[in-house]
Every structure is written in C-alpha cells, then in structure tokens.
Design an enzyme around this catalytic site. Sequence first.
Site, PDB file in Angstrom:
ATOM      1  N   CYS A  92       0.862  -1.180   0.000  1.00  0.00           N
ATOM      2  CA  CYS A  92       0.000   0.000   0.000  1.00  0.00           C
ATOM      3  C   CYS A  92       0.900   1.231   0.000  1.00  0.00           C
ATOM      4  O   CYS A  92       1.469   1.600   1.014  1.00  0.00           O
ATOM      5  CB  CYS A  92      -0.900   0.007   1.233  1.00  0.00           C
ATOM      6  SG  CYS A  92      -2.184   1.269   1.170  1.00  0.00           S
ATOM      7  N   LEU A  93       1.059   1.821  -1.154  1.00  0.00           N
ATOM      8  CA  LEU A  93       1.929   2.986  -1.272  1.00  0.00           C
ATOM      9  C   LEU A  93       1.284   3.935  -2.287  1.00  0.00           C
ATOM     10  O   LEU A  93       0.970   3.520  -3.401  1.00  0.00           O
ATOM     11  CB  LEU A  93       3.320   2.528  -1.740  1.00  0.00           C
ATOM     12  CG  LEU A  93       4.400   3.596  -1.892  1.00  0.00           C
ATOM     13  CD1 LEU A  93       4.686   4.265  -0.546  1.00  0.00           C
ATOM     14  CD2 LEU A  93       5.689   3.001  -2.446  1.00  0.00           C
TER      15      LEU A  93
END
Lengths: 199, 485
Positions: A92-93
């Site tokens: 999750c970036l």
Amino acid sequence: MANIAAKRIKREFKEVMKSEEVADGTLKLELVNNSWTELKGQIAGPSETPYEGGKFILEIKVPETYPFNPPKIRFLTRIWHPNVSSVTGAICLDILKDQWAAALTLRTVLLSIQALLSAAEPNDPQDAVVAKQYRENIELFHLTAQHWTNVYAGGPNVILDFVQKVQMLTDMGVDENQARVALSTFDWELERATEQLFS
Amino acid sequence: MSAESDMEYSDNDGDDYDYYGGQDDCDMETVDRSKADPEYFVFSCLKVEEVEKLLNESIELLSNSLHITPSLAKVILHAYEWNAQEIINKYKENSNEVLMYSHVKPRVPSVQVYSSIKVCAICATSPPIHKYSALACGHYFCNECWTTHFEVQIMQGVSNNIQCMAQECEVLAPEDFVLSHVTNPTLRERYQQFMFKDHVKSHPELRFCPGPNCQWIYHAVAREGARRVECLGCELLTCFTCGAPHHAPTDCATIRKWLTKCADDSETANYISAHTKDCPKCQICIEKNGGCNHMQCGACRYDFCWVCLGDWKSHGSEYYECSRYKEDPNLINDNQHAQAREALKKYLHYYERWENHARSLKLEEQTLACLKTRINRKVMAGEGTWIDWQYLWDSARLLKRCRYTLQYTYPFAYYMEVGPRKELFEYQQAQLEAEIENLSWKVERAETTHRGDLENQMDIAEKRRTTLLKDFLEFNTTNASSSKV
Ligand SMILES: [Zn+2]
Ligand SMILES: [Zn+2]
Ligand SMILES: [Zn+2]
Ligand SMILES: [Zn+2]
Ligand SMILES: [Zn+2]
Ligand SMILES: [Zn+2]
C-alpha cells in the site's frame, strides 16, 4: 509492448544500474524476460530497522501503458510490515496508486519502497493484523519483523523464543509458514495460535 | 409545516396514490399533498438535455462573472460542488486561493523555463520546441505524451480529475486542454459523457435515477433524511439523499448498513473475494488488482475501504471499526459464539419479514398489471367506464404503497434500541401489517367486495401508514420544520 513503455523501462533500467544504490548494494535490478515487461528488484533492509541485514525481492510488472500507468509491484519475499500484506506481498503505497505520475521512474519507486520500510504508515495499513500489533505493541512488532527478516530475507537476528514456538507447532504437523503467521497474529501466544490453527 | 401530529387523510381525487404507482406529473404546487403525505418532497425529473442546460447556466454565469473560459469554470464548479455564488464571493476575496483549491493553479510553481526544454521527461524524445505544452503549473511535456496520457485516463473512465504528469503535481487538465490533444472521436465522446456523469454526481441538487438503463435525472434541493423521488421513466422509488431505494421510515445510514449486511450475509465469501466492486460514490466498476484494501476510485478519486465500502477517512486509525473485520470468525471466542448465534437469530427474524414483504410487493405488481387488463375488459364490455372502476385501481396502488413502507419498517426495527419507543414502533408496525393484510385480502376479491367496504379499508391502512411515518420519520420527529416546503 508499447514503444514508449519499452523505451522508458530500458532507460530506467540503465539509470538504476548506474546509480550509487546499486554500487553500494542497497538496490538490485534484473530482467525476468527479454520483452522488458517483467523485472525483479531487490532492496536491502534499511539500517536501524528490524529489516536490517535482509534482502527483499520484489516482483515488478510493467503494464502496456507504462509510464502512463504505474508498474505493479509486490514483495516476493515475505515481510512483516503494516503496509505490506503478510500473505500476498501487496504494497500500500500512494505513488503506486493514485499518486503515480508519468514522470516518476523505477529508481524513485524502489527508493520509496525502501523508505517505506524505514517509516511505516500504520494509519494507511495494508495488513490490518500487522498494523494493529504495530500500534499496540511496537516492541513485539519489532521482534516479529526481525524474526521474519531472519527466516525469509536472510537477516542476522535469530529470535530463539519464536523459532522454538514455530518448531513446536510444526512438530504437531502444522505447515511452518502457517504456524508463523498464526503465532505472529496472536502476539506469539502459543495457546491462542494453536486454537486458531485447529479450530 | 405538515409535521403536526393529527393527520387528516383526505380522500380527494386519489391522485395521492400516484407516488407509489404509475405516472405522475411531479407537479410542485400541491401543498395539500404535504399535509396528507408525511413523505412529501418537492423534486423534478429531468431529461439529459434539460440538465445540460441547467449546468450550462452555472458555467456561463461563472465564466462571465470571473472572465474565465468555460473549461476553467467547469473545473472550479466541480471543485466547489457547483455552488457558483460561493465561488464568486470567494474569488472576490482571494482569487488565487480559489484557483489553487480547484487545482487550476499549482501551490508551488514550476521552475522549468520553456525556452530551455530539450527533452520530454516522459518519452525521452526531443521534438521541436513548439511541440511541447503545459498546464498552468508550467510542467512541459511533448504533445504526444499528453495525448497518450489523456487517452489512457479516458479509457479508465477519468474525466474531470486528470492530473498533470509531473511528480507530485495536482494541477488538473481542463476540458479545452484535453480536447486539444485528443483527436480520436470515440474517445472525445466518451470523455464528454464521463464528464457529464461526473458533473451530475458532484452536483448536490442532481441525482441519476438508479434504474437500469434509465436516463432520467432528479433535481431537488438536498435535505437530510429519507427523501422520496419517483422516476418518470421507470417508476422506481429512490431516496434522493443517498440514492438507495426509497426507505422511509429507515434513515439513510441505517438502510445502508442493512443492505450491506443482507448482501454480506447471503454471500459473505463471494462478496469479500470478488475482484470487482462498484465505487460506492460514483458506481463505476473498479477492479482490485492488488491486495490493498485502501481503494481509490480512478474516476471520482473517492477513497474507500474495499472490505466495507465505507469512506476511508472514517477508517484511518479506527481501521478496526470496519464492521466485517470485527466479525472475523477466527477472532471470536466461545462466549462470543453464543452471542453471535443470538445475533443471527435476531437478524433472521427481521430479514425473513423484510424478504417476505419484498416478495409480496412483486406479486402485487403483477396483481396491478392483471387488474388493468380486467378493468379494460369491463370497460370494453360496456360495464361502466374507467372512472367507475378507478377505485379498484387506486386500491391496488395504495396497497403497493403501504406494503412498500411496511417492508422498510423492518430494517428500522432491527437497529432500534430496546425500550418504550421500540415497543411503540412495533405496535404500530403490527397494526399496519394487519390492516395491509386485510386490504390485500379485499383487493384480491375487489369485484365482489362492497365498494364502500374497500374504500373504508383503504382509508384505515393509509392512516396507519402515515401515522407511523409521522411518528418515526427522522425529519418529522427531530426537526419538524424541515418538511416545510
Ligand atoms: Zn513525450
Ligand atoms: Zn504540473
Ligand atoms: Zn428511472
Ligand atoms: Zn436515503
Ligand atoms: Zn468513483
Ligand atoms: Zn472497512
């Protein structure tokens, strides 16, 4: 593969190969096939983090529409981190999603992932279980992450207590990885992990 | 000012029933209706062209008052939810802030100098200098890259929110800039269609009819609470506030919880592992390509949770409030098992009734269709005129309307706290239910039932329905003045 995508990836590949990070061994990048659609990256766990000493392999898939769409990247090496799925390696970036910009390059992306290992974002979790431990018991989180780094990424720190607990479960016929996930999830309480595994 | 307690059911021309049945002309002036009908809500049902005209009026107003292009006016209106007056006022105070807030202008300007550009940072080619362009931020890229960027975004359903290609630049590309780079006629058309949809969705006074393939759009002044609108095209009843099927007396948040719960419990496993879902804000279909539960819709940029489809902002550090996470069976101990069984029993109690009325409602739609044929046959056979048989038609329509409300009392009751108020509610609900079954029995035997008897029963059922709504519709009970038109 679209012309721009291949051209860009070749250029970015060269950029990474010439970078100081490759020279000092913190980054590695190699081709998986000759069509430039898939690469394999490696980042070194940053110092003064539980990931120190570990080498983490990343799967990098380059879409046809690159660089107008982001590359698809996930961890192939298992890792205990709030922003990475402990099961699938999904990351999750923001820059891999809505904050992607065509002007970004592989090198910046790899460095951003490495930076994520130094500074987790527990409020934007990928793995809810890990994030919970991170918030509620940071010391245990550190030990767990260190243990995972040791087992999966070749990190130097052996956490004997954890190794023994995993061993106890594997002796009972539980798959090693499953045992580790269950123990990590239940804060290394053998009883609760066992209960969950056999329920 | 209709929300007072005593209600007189006026047996006027029967036109009242129209909201739950067939055609209606959505007239706005019938003040009487708001007295008789606690759900009365003023709205109109518009065609695409009418909405385009309405939007264009705002665009023109803004572009004339601020002396900007219509394209820029659209970007700004979209950012300020179409409140032209607010924009004009703010613009007078601080025009820069308005432009930055709308992402027309960058907060940090680029340092790149046009004349010094040698290579396009995206494609690494070096076209002649006149083949570069930039948005207000001054990030120059070659025109070919802009074209590809826009094409890729349009293919993904993005229209109003296409950002600059530079890193960390949030400046948005206005319509004229996009269209000057996209020549493919199909994509140009798609872009404009998406844009229109986006505008309707971002406009607080507009809402698409959710009916399948329905083109109608509701126009109303937004208010809190369950607000009933009925489509001129497909006759669907919708809540204007939240877009769910109309759900009085249940409020918007509760019906959402309920519908999610129903969908979830019937196919939990499928639901969670499914790879595509609709964006909860704009309903565009989104594919989950990674494992990340923090989703952002490419079209409207809404941040939401994949698991519960809730607003991501409400998660943050409260990630564990995500309902389905709490219900993870692995984390429930024995005592909680018993509780869960109890909870399931309670749920099933309400769910069965809810389902049952939904099924009955479908059957009554069939009854209505049959009735029409039967009346037509009578009229053809010379047994009176349509006016003579109108009461039959009205009775079936009223039955449908009562049944509809009854169905939506069950989610309301399910979430109600135990206490005297719930007791009162369930008492009224039971009464309504009984009268509806009476009415249903009589409607089925309408031709042999005495007309006066039938009309009397209609009266009673409708009275029960309106009483329940008056006592429990949130905006009637918490804020009586809000129903003033
Ligand atoms: Zn270019
Ligand atoms: Zn820019
Ligand atoms: Zn419709
Ligand atoms: Zn609603
Ligand atoms: Zn959306
Ligand atoms: Zn959630």
